[in-house]
Design an enzyme around this catalytic site. Sequence first.
Site, mmCIF file in Angstrom:
data_model
loop_
_atom_site.group_PDB
_atom_site.id
_atom_site.type_symbol
_atom_site.label_atom_id
_atom_site.label_comp_id
_atom_site.label_asym_id
_atom_site.label_seq_id
_atom_site.Cartn_x
_atom_site.Cartn_y
_atom_site.Cartn_z
ATOM 1 N N HIS A 292 0.810 -1.217 0.000
ATOM 2 C CA HIS A 292 0.000 0.000 0.000
ATOM 3 C C HIS A 292 0.848 1.274 0.000
ATOM 4 O O HIS A 292 0.394 2.338 -0.398
ATOM 5 C CB HIS A 292 -0.935 -0.001 1.214
ATOM 6 C CG HIS A 292 -0.209 -0.087 2.508
ATOM 7 N ND1 HIS A 292 0.181 1.030 3.195
ATOM 8 C CD2 HIS A 292 0.242 -1.144 3.228
ATOM 9 C CE1 HIS A 292 0.831 0.656 4.285
ATOM 10 N NE2 HIS A 292 0.872 -0.652 4.333
ATOM 11 N N ASP B 75 1.071 3.043 -3.363
ATOM 12 C CA ASP B 75 -0.089 3.779 -3.871
ATOM 13 C C ASP B 75 -0.455 4.961 -2.973
ATOM 14 O O ASP B 75 -1.277 5.785 -3.320
ATOM 15 C CB ASP B 75 -1.310 2.845 -3.951
ATOM 16 C CG ASP B 75 -1.030 1.666 -4.868
ATOM 17 O OD1 ASP B 75 -0.438 1.895 -5.931
ATOM 18 O OD2 ASP B 75 -1.392 0.531 -4.507
ATOM 19 N N HIS B 76 0.127 4.995 -1.804
ATOM 20 C CA HIS B 76 -0.249 6.010 -0.806
ATOM 21 C C HIS B 76 1.007 6.737 -0.379
ATOM 22 O O HIS B 76 1.602 6.389 0.644
ATOM 23 C CB HIS B 76 -0.912 5.328 0.403
ATOM 24 C CG HIS B 76 -1.538 6.299 1.357
ATOM 25 N ND1 HIS B 76 -0.829 6.984 2.301
ATOM 26 C CD2 HIS B 76 -2.824 6.687 1.506
ATOM 27 C CE1 HIS B 76 -1.641 7.750 3.007
ATOM 28 N NE2 HIS B 76 -2.846 7.587 2.555
ATOM 29 N N PHE B 77 1.550 7.650 -1.157
ATOM 30 C CA PHE B 77 1.038 8.083 -2.453
ATOM 31 C C PHE B 77 2.134 7.842 -3.476
ATOM 32 O O PHE B 77 3.311 7.794 -3.090
ATOM 33 C CB PHE B 77 0.661 9.573 -2.399
ATOM 34 C CG PHE B 77 -0.397 9.877 -1.387
ATOM 35 C CD1 PHE B 77 -1.740 9.724 -1.704
ATOM 36 C CD2 PHE B 77 -0.058 10.308 -0.109
ATOM 37 C CE1 PHE B 77 -2.725 10.033 -0.769
ATOM 38 C CE2 PHE B 77 -1.040 10.599 0.821
ATOM 39 C CZ PHE B 77 -2.373 10.459 0.491
ATOM 40 N N VAL C 103 3.705 7.605 2.434
ATOM 41 C CA VAL C 103 3.455 7.882 3.852
ATOM 42 C C VAL C 103 2.545 6.796 4.417
ATOM 43 O O VAL C 103 1.646 6.303 3.738
ATOM 44 C CB VAL C 103 2.804 9.259 4.114
ATOM 45 C CG1 VAL C 103 3.799 10.372 3.900
ATOM 46 C CG2 VAL C 103 1.573 9.469 3.263
#
Lengths: 129, 162
Positions: free
Chosen positions: B30, B33-35, B40
Site C-alpha cells: 500500500h 499507492d499512498h502516495f 506515507v
Amino acid sequence: MPTQDEIFKVVQETLEDALGVDDDEVTMDATLQGDLGAESIDFLDILFRLEKGFDIKIPRGELFPENLARADSSFVQDGKVTESGIAQLREKMPHADVDKLAENPAVANIADLFTVRMMVNFLNHKLNG
Amino acid sequence: MRWFWIDRFIEFESGSYAKAVKNVSLSEEHMHDHFPGFSVMPGSLMIEGLAQTGGILLGEKNDFKYAVILAKVPKVTFHSWATPGDSLVYTARLLDDRDEGGTVECTAHVGERLVAEAEIVFAHLDPADPTLGAIDQKNFVFSMNLLGILEVGKAGDGAEKL
C-alpha cells in the site's frame, strides 16, 4: 452538591467530547440522537465520561434503558406505544418528558425521550437526592 | 495480507500502559499507492496499530475473557507523518476499564517527533454469545492470532527483548 447549572456544564462538555458537537448545539432541549447525532455506541462512551466527570457509578440501563420497544408485546401496537407502554416508560425513565411522548406515541418518537434535560435531571437526582 | 499493524511490544505494564513498534517499510504494497512518489503510512492504519496496542492492553487486564472490539475513535489528531524506514512507537495508556468496555489514550512517535495522538473506546463482547457470528471478525483485536505479537521479541542470541 453541584447545582443544576454546574451539572449542565459538565454534561455539555461531556457531549462535546463524546459526540464532537459545539457547545451551542448542546441545549437543554436537544435530543441526543436526532439533534446531536448520537449512535448506540456513543451511549457507552457518554456513560464512561459521566462516571469519570462526576466520580459516580451509574448502573447499566439506569440512565439509558436498553431495548425499550422490545420489552414485551403489550408495549407497542400498530407502531404506537400503548398506554401500558407509556406507564412502563414513566417508571423506567422518570426524568424524561414522557408526557410529550404520550401526546404522539409513535414508536419512532421514543428516541426523543433521550434529551440533555433528561440527563441533567437524572444526574441532579442522583447527586443531590 | 495479515492484519497485523504492530510488529512487537517493547514495554507492557499490565493494566497501565503498553508500547509497541511498527516499522514502516517500502515492501508494504500500500505504500506504493499512498502516495505515488511520496510514501506515507496511512493514518487509518496508524489508528488500527494504536487500537491493536490498546486493545491487547485492555484484553490482557481482563485475562482475555472478552472479545475486545474497536467501537469508536472520539478524538484523533495527526501532527506529521511517517515514511519508509521510520519506526513508529505506539503508546497506549488505559484510562478506563469496565465490564462493558474500556478507553485508552494513545500516541504515535517517530523518535521524539509526535506523529499522532488519539483516544479510542473499545466495547467488550462475550465470545460465547451466539449472535456474534454475524460480526466481521476483522473487527476483533484478537482475531488471526494477533496475540502472537506478545511472543515476538527474542533477539538473535535468544535473549528476551521485552
